[in-house]
Design a protein around this motif. Sequence first.
Motif, PDB file in Angstrom:
ATOM      1  N   ALA B 282       0.854  -1.196   0.000  1.00  0.00           N
ATOM      2  CA  ALA B 282       0.000   0.000   0.000  1.00  0.00           C
ATOM      3  C   ALA B 282       0.884   1.238   0.000  1.00  0.00           C
ATOM      4  N   GLU B 283       0.349   2.349  -0.513  1.00  0.00           N
ATOM      5  CA  GLU B 283       1.139   3.580  -0.537  1.00  0.00           C
ATOM      6  C   GLU B 283       1.248   4.179   0.858  1.00  0.00           C
ATOM      7  N   GLN B 284       0.284   3.862   1.685  1.00  0.00           N
ATOM      8  CA  GLN B 284       0.199   4.489   2.990  1.00  0.00           C
ATOM      9  C   GLN B 284      -0.652   3.598   3.886  1.00  0.00           C
ATOM     10  N   LEU B 285      -0.327   3.537   5.179  1.00  0.00           N
ATOM     11  CA  LEU B 285      -1.156   2.767   6.107  1.00  0.00           C
ATOM     12  C   LEU B 285      -2.307   3.643   6.596  1.00  0.00           C
ATOM     13  N   TRP B 286      -3.329   3.006   7.089  1.00  0.00           N
ATOM     14  CA  TRP B 286      -4.488   3.724   7.605  1.00  0.00           C
ATOM     15  C   TRP B 286      -5.244   2.823   8.569  1.00  0.00           C
ATOM     16  N   GLY B 287      -5.728   3.388   9.649  1.00  0.00           N
ATOM     17  CA  GLY B 287      -6.528   2.581  10.554  1.00  0.00           C
ATOM     18  C   GLY B 287      -7.082   3.412  11.677  1.00  0.00           C
ATOM     19  N   GLU B 288      -7.629   2.710  12.655  1.00  0.00           N
ATOM     20  CA  GLU B 288      -8.300   3.374  13.768  1.00  0.00           C
ATOM     21  C   GLU B 288      -7.335   4.321  14.469  1.00  0.00           C
ATOM     22  N   LYS B 289      -7.788   5.545  14.700  1.00  0.00           N
ATOM     23  CA  LYS B 289      -6.932   6.571  15.300  1.00  0.00           C
ATOM     24  C   LYS B 289      -6.491   6.166  16.705  1.00  0.00           C
ATOM     25  N   GLY B 290      -5.250   6.499  17.052  1.00  0.00           N
ATOM     26  CA  GLY B 290      -4.785   6.300  18.415  1.00  0.00           C
ATOM     27  C   GLY B 290      -4.099   4.972  18.664  1.00  0.00           C
ATOM     28  N   PHE B 291      -3.880   4.180  17.605  1.00  0.00           N
ATOM     29  CA  PHE B 291      -3.235   2.874  17.784  1.00  0.00           C
ATOM     30  C   PHE B 291      -2.155   2.673  16.729  1.00  0.00           C
ATOM     31  N   THR B 292      -1.128   1.906  17.077  1.00  0.00           N
ATOM     32  CA  THR B 292      -0.097   1.568  16.103  1.00  0.00           C
ATOM     33  C   THR B 292      -0.616   0.453  15.199  1.00  0.00           C
ATOM     34  N   SER B 293       0.110   0.218  14.106  1.00  0.00           N
ATOM     35  CA  SER B 293      -0.309  -0.831  13.174  1.00  0.00           C
ATOM     36  C   SER B 293      -0.412  -2.176  13.870  1.00  0.00           C
ATOM     37  N   LEU B 294       0.609  -2.532  14.649  1.00  0.00           N
ATOM     38  CA  LEU B 294       0.591  -3.856  15.267  1.00  0.00           C
ATOM     39  C   LEU B 294      -0.527  -3.972  16.295  1.00  0.00           C
ATOM     40  N   GLU B 295      -0.823  -2.905  16.976  1.00  0.00           N
ATOM     41  CA  GLU B 295      -1.974  -2.911  17.887  1.00  0.00           C
ATOM     42  C   GLU B 295      -3.280  -3.074  17.117  1.00  0.00           C
ATOM     43  N   ARG B 296      -3.359  -2.371  15.990  1.00  0.00           N
ATOM     44  CA  ARG B 296      -4.573  -2.486  15.170  1.00  0.00           C
ATOM     45  C   ARG B 296      -4.765  -3.921  14.693  1.00  0.00           C
ATOM     46  N   ILE B 297      -3.664  -4.566  14.317  1.00  0.00           N
ATOM     47  CA  ILE B 297      -3.772  -5.938  13.815  1.00  0.00           C
ATOM     48  C   ILE B 297      -4.051  -6.910  14.956  1.00  0.00           C
ATOM     49  N   GLY B 298      -3.333  -6.724  16.065  1.00  0.00           N
ATOM     50  CA  GLY B 298      -3.383  -7.748  17.104  1.00  0.00           C
ATOM     51  C   GLY B 298      -4.444  -7.533  18.161  1.00  0.00           C
ATOM     52  N   ALA B 299      -4.812  -6.301  18.415  1.00  0.00           N
ATOM     53  CA  ALA B 299      -5.605  -6.050  19.608  1.00  0.00           C
ATOM     54  C   ALA B 299      -6.811  -5.146  19.391  1.00  0.00           C
ATOM     55  N   ARG B 300      -7.074  -4.787  18.139  1.00  0.00           N
ATOM     56  CA  ARG B 300      -8.247  -3.950  17.871  1.00  0.00           C
ATOM     57  C   ARG B 300      -9.144  -4.652  16.855  1.00  0.00           C
ATOM     58  N   PRO B 301     -10.445  -4.515  17.013  1.00  0.00           N
ATOM     59  CA  PRO B 301     -11.361  -5.132  16.047  1.00  0.00           C
ATOM     60  C   PRO B 301     -11.422  -4.323  14.762  1.00  0.00           C
ATOM     61  N   THR B 302     -11.901  -4.937  13.704  1.00  0.00           N
ATOM     62  CA  THR B 302     -12.031  -4.202  12.451  1.00  0.00           C
ATOM     63  C   THR B 302     -13.208  -4.719  11.644  1.00  0.00           C
TER      64      THR B 302
END
Lengths: 456, 456
Positions: B282-302
Amino acid sequence: MPESRQQAINYAKQNYSQFVEEMKTFLAIPSVSTDDDHRADILRAANHLVSALKGLSFERVEIHETKRHPIVYAEKNCGKPGAKTVLIYGHYDVQPVDPIELWESDPFTPTQRGDHLYVRGGSDMKGQIWATLKAIESIQSAGSLPVNLKCIFEGEEELGSPNLEAWIAGHVNMLACDVVLNPDTGMLAPNVPTIVYGLRGLVYTEIKVHGPAHDLHSGLYGGVVHNPANVICMLIAGMKDHDGRITLPGFYDKVLPLSPEERSQFERLPFGDEDVLKQTGAEQLWGEKGFTSLERIGARPTLDVNGIYSGFIGEGSKTVIPAWSMAKISMRLVPDQDPVEIREGFIKYINDNIPSGVRWEFKEHSSNKACLVDLNSPAVHALTKAQETVWGTLPVYKREGGSVPVVLTMQKLLGVESVLTGFSLPDDNIHAPNERMHMPTWKLGIECLIHFFYNL
Amino acid sequence: MPESRQQAINYAKQNYSQFVEEMKTFLAIPSVSTDDDHRADILRAANHLVSALKGLSFERVEIHETKRHPIVYAEKNCGKPGAKTVLIYGHYDVQPVDPIELWESDPFTPTQRGDHLYVRGGSDMKGQIWATLKAIESIQSAGSLPVNLKCIFEGEEELGSPNLEAWIAGHVNMLACDVVLNPDTGMLAPNVPTIVYGLRGLVYTEIKVHGPAHDLHSGLYGGVVHNPANVICMLIAGMKDHDGRITLPGFYDKVLPLSPEERSQFERLPFGDEDVLKQTGAEQLWGEKGFTSLERIGARPTLDVNGIYSGFIGEGSKTVIPAWSMAKISMRLVPDQDPVEIREGFIKYINDNIPSGVRWEFKEHSSNKACLVDLNSPAVHALTKAQETVWGTLPVYKREGGSVPVVLTMQKLLGVESVLTGFSLPDDNIHAPNERMHMPTWKLGIECLIHFFYNL
């Protein structure tokens, strides 16, 4: 009624079954222009018309190549000094047939059930071309033609006629005429002869949104990248508000407001919400607030997703974040919207709203303005009288939701008006499975065209 | 190192090429479980495992039928009093291959390019099963097994294991064990041995939106009915806000917040945004505000759209208002979200937001909770030591974005923990075109498993 006209009408009545059988051969050719697999069928359909025109002793029957599908041209002089010249426009290409599984009989095996003949392209518009040719045949059986005729039958209308305008521009002298007969519209109901005087324009776009370089596992990457399928939904959702109003920048700037007179004309049409509900089979109608259904169709612009795709759409589940998504989105335009400005507003909206880190591509499939036809031309009067003779009632005048870009081209390049008629009906399922023709209406349509040519 | 263990490792090193050649035969079977056209291939893959297990002199090698695809069961007693029993879990089914045109070599012709073997199901997870069987073979070449073994290899994991739980419930005594070895996860990088202790749950839905009774011409009806393609986009767009937060009612109510300790564990992982960027392309990452990528993958729902379809998606243009639209939408869950409540919130959201006059249908393809594994079990210690021996470094402990519902089932029905390992890498393109295995890592994986069994 003069003797030759009566003879022509009698000939049409007597030969109706024969006309239908001949037409079935023409309709059985799957002349789908959007699909290159049908290229040979397109050529067969063109050659079929060449034979039919030669059979009617047209002169100069020619196939003109274009970049994609050919145009059939023919002309016939009636030899009468001062006779008018009518240019007959038609298209011999048809829509694709998918979803094929919803057809109750084979799309290219013309099948009669009750009063209807089911076949792709019957109503839109190979059946209309055939009615016109049979009207000419009937007139010739009773004597000579009352007018000079020129025909152009194109094979790319369902593609948005990408090569027609340039071809017309290159043959302006050959195509010189007094009026265009365009039988690609229809009637509101079997007993309601109709003349269409307004047509919506069209900007048909395709967008593709690119996200990750390849499909990703939604467990491993869900939540850290933009999903192009979610993004395209977000973009599309933002194109309309909850009241059905289109939110693209500048979209309504040039829309001509409806005058009180026009609104009362719409109200007088013998056709309303109940009819639209029945034809669509929708549970409920919906549209831009403040307008009736017929106004929404005839005089208001709109925006529709015609197709959308992304990711895994097979049986079962696949936990994938798709690498890309695409949608076909078209806008119907009304006077005086400018297709170029509309396209620019569309592009600006996406550029303004697409998230960073996501790329997108734009393609335009077709683009044309809306138009209004002069109702006071001699040709409209000739058609009005013909319809009154055949159906015993004056026609209604109607603005229609579809696009017939060639009408604009003829105004612009040849300086002539088109008279828009045709014998399709709103429930003919054009562009949908189980397209059909209402045969009693088609039969009367031939008689109407006979009268039209004599009335000119 | 004790002599037998050393002999086993030597055997594995010496026979590596032979192992790979044998594995290619297994990988060449297109055991796609989602597609009924591959039913015979699924059976071939199951029978292939039966032969392999018999070749390793397993006892009670059985094929257990389920409602759809069979489970292969086998067991082997090492004859040592007090020996532990390890239940090995694997799945021999693989993901579909589409979009097939993006594969650079045939998905079921294992093809070596550089250090990688390209083949569907190599990384996920037929290659992992094969590594386990070859570890067992190596140990047996050096003497008797240090533990009792039981194997279950299912054929429905990519379908969400619809029949596994009931089957396990019916065979609780047969499956009694001390620990489950589940090699269906992977390592963060070739030199970063990894133990997964957290997995997200999954609710995978499919919705279908129905509008008009049949496809309509967008000119004739554009503006007067709800277009199901526009409606589904509106519904999907409303499921997330611009900050990537999911808006379904009650969605975050039970999400366990990340503790400062967990957040610092995430920070210590030798893996970050740059790696995720590279893997996704991807050209750029994007996800739920306030979390790192690894947190978004491992510990946040999507929430992700996995597939969407409506209308005409072929070449060119078709001016149609589609009669229906559909989307596959999945949500990844974290502790303590309840899949039943999440499903109910999803349904409530659509019922609250779908316009009147439009019908919709709901289907659920799979549903399971997230889970966390106990890091202090003897089996996790045995694996930690094995990884340290092979790679010379302690493993990292990681929460992962995917779902392994069988881990929850084993906890619930057999009362045992799973140890989650595997030798796939983040850039193996699982569930995507050009799935591949990193062969040097796979080779070390066999050695790691040999040590693991001896360490128990």
